[in-house]
Design a protein around this motif. Sequence first.
Motif, short mmCIF file in Angstrom:
data_model
loop_
_atom_site.label_atom_id
_atom_site.label_comp_id
_atom_site.label_asym_id
_atom_site.label_seq_id
_atom_site.Cartn_x
_atom_site.Cartn_y
_atom_site.Cartn_z
N SER A 78 0.84 -1.20 0.00
CA SER A 78 0.00 0.00 0.00
C SER A 78 0.87 1.25 0.00
O SER A 78 2.00 1.23 0.48
N HIS A 80 0.39 5.33 1.02
CA HIS A 80 -0.41 6.38 1.64
C HIS A 80 0.19 7.72 1.25
O HIS A 80 1.39 7.92 1.40
N TRP A 112 -7.12 -5.03 -5.67
CA TRP A 112 -6.57 -3.71 -5.40
C TRP A 112 -7.72 -2.79 -5.04
O TRP A 112 -8.89 -3.10 -5.24
N VAL A 123 -5.14 5.92 0.76
CA VAL A 123 -4.28 4.74 0.67
C VAL A 123 -4.72 3.98 -0.58
O VAL A 123 -5.89 3.68 -0.74
N TRP A 125 -3.87 0.43 -2.53
CA TRP A 125 -3.27 -0.84 -2.15
C TRP A 125 -3.52 -1.90 -3.20
O TRP A 125 -4.42 -1.78 -4.03
#
Length: 173
Positions: A78, A80, A112, A123, A125
């Motif tokens: 991930s 951020h 995802w 975020v 991911w």
Amino acid sequence: MITDPSRHCTVELQALPSRIGQVRRIVSAQLRSWHLEPLIDQAALGVTELLTNVHRHAQPDKSCTVEIELLLERLMVSVHDHDPRLPTVRPPSMSSTSGRGLALIAAVSESWGVRPSGGAGKVVWFTLPAPPFLAVPPSGPVYGATTDGPFALGPVMDLGSRAPSTERSVAVG
């Protein structure tokens, strides 16, 4: 800074082109230490795409955190950042030289997504499947047998317990 408990690695950085290559190398080294070599190319490609998006689109700054975590049979990667705007997948034109990053992540990953991060950004991911016999940090060999004779499967750790680990820090920047 990199923190590295047994199945978790966090890298804080400015998403600048020179730093993206460093993070690829860090992710690759961490996956090698976890004996997840088969996932290196996909993870490095995905993290490169996510960091490129931060570099190109994030406002007001390019600071971000990359996190990789081994969760049983899944590798979670991930990124951020501090920009609350959520990315969108849009079909690129044939002559377009950009706009394919999220589609590429969708193609190489198991899953995802994107989620807001408490009003302080977002975020993005993705997950990759990790074979059970590879998805563990080292603790010692486990032996088995085939019709051809004994073989070593490699390091295996009891996933039910979390062994104490040390934390290390490395400055990226």
